[in-house]
Design an enzyme around this catalytic site. Structure first.
Site, PDB file in Angstrom:
ATOM      1  N   GLU A 200       0.838  -1.195   0.000  1.00  0.00           N
ATOM      2  CA  GLU A 200       0.000   0.000   0.000  1.00  0.00           C
ATOM      3  C   GLU A 200       0.872   1.244   0.000  1.00  0.00           C
ATOM      4  O   GLU A 200       1.993   1.233   0.514  1.00  0.00           O
ATOM      5  CB  GLU A 200      -0.865   0.071   1.272  1.00  0.00           C
ATOM      6  CG  GLU A 200      -2.020  -0.873   1.322  1.00  0.00           C
ATOM      7  CD  GLU A 200      -2.812  -0.695   2.615  1.00  0.00           C
ATOM      8  OE1 GLU A 200      -2.387   0.112   3.474  1.00  0.00           O
ATOM      9  OE2 GLU A 200      -3.837  -1.363   2.768  1.00  0.00           O
ATOM     10  N   ASN A 290     -11.788  -6.310  11.260  1.00  0.00           N
ATOM     11  CA  ASN A 290     -11.568  -7.335  12.278  1.00  0.00           C
ATOM     12  C   ASN A 290     -12.891  -8.042  12.520  1.00  0.00           C
ATOM     13  O   ASN A 290     -13.878  -7.420  12.930  1.00  0.00           O
ATOM     14  CB  ASN A 290     -11.037  -6.724  13.569  1.00  0.00           C
ATOM     15  CG  ASN A 290      -9.578  -6.342  13.439  1.00  0.00           C
ATOM     16  OD1 ASN A 290      -8.743  -7.167  13.090  1.00  0.00           O
ATOM     17  ND2 ASN A 290      -9.266  -5.082  13.682  1.00  0.00           N
ATOM     18  N   ARG A 292     -14.221  -9.950  14.765  1.00  0.00           N
ATOM     19  CA  ARG A 292     -14.307 -10.455  16.139  1.00  0.00           C
ATOM     20  C   ARG A 292     -14.556  -9.278  17.074  1.00  0.00           C
ATOM     21  O   ARG A 292     -14.549  -8.125  16.644  1.00  0.00           O
ATOM     22  CB  ARG A 292     -12.988 -11.137  16.527  1.00  0.00           C
ATOM     23  CG  ARG A 292     -11.787 -10.212  16.293  1.00  0.00           C
ATOM     24  CD  ARG A 292     -10.501 -10.768  16.846  1.00  0.00           C
ATOM     25  NE  ARG A 292      -9.325 -10.042  16.380  1.00  0.00           N
ATOM     26  CZ  ARG A 292      -8.925  -8.861  16.822  1.00  0.00           C
ATOM     27  NH1 ARG A 292      -9.623  -8.221  17.748  1.00  0.00           N
ATOM     28  NH2 ARG A 292      -7.836  -8.289  16.337  1.00  0.00           N
TER      29      ARG A 292
END
Length: 447
Positions: A200, A290, A292
């Site tokens: 990136e 994420n 979670r």
């Protein structure tokens, strides 16, 4: 409805889940390694099952043993917490095959969003702003260098399966690229058994802003505002707060809408976090998702009043979200400091050992999530975080002052900790002014 849940984790997050289940009238099963025989989560759960030796790969990462413990104890669901197997698509798929509810998204979504390069491609297709970079995986340094030379430096090399700062290198100039790429790739192979990398454009001096989202099985998705996680050391979060001092209501609405759009684009279910980089011009870019619950979820709970663990469980049971977007309001300001058993003066070397004496402060708007107790022996085998201190007050300065008071009163004797370092950060004038970015600790302390 679940009447028994197995918690495939340890430490403070296991305690957090046990308490939420207890309040919901759900029985709990703790699993533990031989090193955690006397850990607090084994004592607070209704049942506890030893699943192997101290090594994570032989215990907390051993899928078959965890599944066996679930079946033997008659638990209907597994809550994975964070870390360990929480973002492991194979484990989520195994739960499904064994007719065990996985309290999190499906294996397919974990696969799609856990692979950073695939997640980027998915977000680009959905029209979500993404940091300029590769859309296809990169496997060798020579190809990567050609891409980076065209892109222009600085760039950042990242592991597709990465997390926690592993498999990541910032490259300032062309001649350093190959060594940095190879080092990051070796880290990725060692940590994640994956040599897939991507590149990136490096956004200089950004803020790390993440949006908490909740999505049920009925197509409803909401966001719960942002957390500013810019105070980091070597890509590891140290202090988190909500809301961010850099975001006004208009930008919050825009970023929140994009976070919801990103979750809907993959048919997301359960709790998740959309992470962005915010540059000095107010432009923001998707970084990763994420799949979670996050370590820093308490600051969101403090400012919204929504219990994220209970909501995760309710979603997994098939219930619709109990709130709509217009029902969610951010009130006051919350800050979390991660307390680790480590020595900042010795390059943050982990310091396992026996806790001789603890004093946890209290008071209005003070919350401490921990699994340590007097006489507890911190094993050398796992993460060094032993406690999270969270405060809430009417505004940012009031919350900072409260955190200073709490850290000044907090006592953990017997092992070295980063309490004094956290106290120094919270009292730093630049931090108090809100002039922060992901380089704050490096710039202020040379770390």
């Amino acid at each position: 409805m679940f009447n028994k849940i197995l918690i495939a984790n340890r430490g403070e997050i296991a305690i957090r889940i046990i308490r939420a289940c207890r309040e919901m009238g759900i029985r709990t099963v703790a699993v533990y390694s031989e090193a955690d025989k006397f850990a607090l989560h084994t004592q607070l759960a209704d049942e506890a099952v030893c699943i192997g030796p101290a090594s994570s790969k032989d215990s907390y990462l051993n899928m078959e043993r965890i599944i066996s413990a679930t079946i033997v104890t008659g638990a209907q669901a597994i809550h994975p917490g964070f870390g360990f197997l929480s973002e492991n698509a194979k484990f989520a798929e195994l739960c499904e095959k064994c007719n065990i509810a996985f309290i999190g998204p499906s294996a397919d979504i974990i696969n799609r969003m856990g692979n950073k390069s695939e997640a980027r491609s998915t977000m680009i297709a959905a029209g979500v702003p993404v940091t300029p970079g590769t859309t296809e995986p990169v496997f060798d340094a020579k190809t990567g260098k050609e891409i980076a030379d065209k892109m222009g430096y600085p760039v950042i090399v990242k592991a597709s399966s990465g997390g926690g700062g592993k498999g990541m290198r910032i490259v300032e100039k062309s001649e350093d690229f190959e060594e940095s790429f190879n080092t990051a790739q070796r880290e990725s192979v060692n940590a994640f058994a994956d040599d897939t990398m991507y590149i990136e454009k490096y956004i200089q001096s950004p803020r790390h802003i993440e949006f908490q989202i909740l999505a049920d099985k009925h197509g409803n998705v909401v966001h719960l505002g942002e957390r500013d996680c810019s105070i980091q050391r070597k890509h590891q979060k140290v202090v988190e707060e909500s809301p961010s001092a850099a975001i006004d209501s208009e930008l919050r609405a825009r970023m929140g809408a994009v976070a919801v759009k990103a979750a809907k684009a993959v048919g997301y279910e359960n709790a998740g976090t959309i992470e962005f980089l915010l540059d000095k011009n107010g432009e923001f870019y998707f970084m990763e998702m994420n799949t979670r619950i996050q370590v820093e979820h308490p600051v969101t709970e403090m400012v919204t009043g929504i219990d994220l663990i209970k909501t995760q469980i309710a979603i997994a049971e098939g219930l619709p979200l109990s709130v709509k977007q217009e029902d969610i309001h951010v009130t006051g300001h919350a800050i979390e400091c991660r307390i680790n058993a480590e020595n900042p003066e010795k390059n943050f070397m982990p310091c396992p050992g026996v806790i001789n004496n603890i004093h946890f402060p209290g008071g209005n708007g003070v919350r401490i999530d921990s699994a340590i107790y007097n006489g507890y022996r911190i094993p050398p085998t796992y993460d060094s975080m032993i406690c999270k201190v969270i405060v809430h007050d009417k505004d940012r300065i009031s919350a900072i002052n409260k955190m200073q008071s709490v850290l000044g009163e907090l006592i953990i004797d017997g092992v070295d900790t980063n309490i004094d370092f956290q106290f120094e950060i919270i009292g730093n004038e630049r931090f108090r002014s809100g002039d922060i970015n992901t380089h704050f600790i490096h710039d202020e302390y040379g770390l």
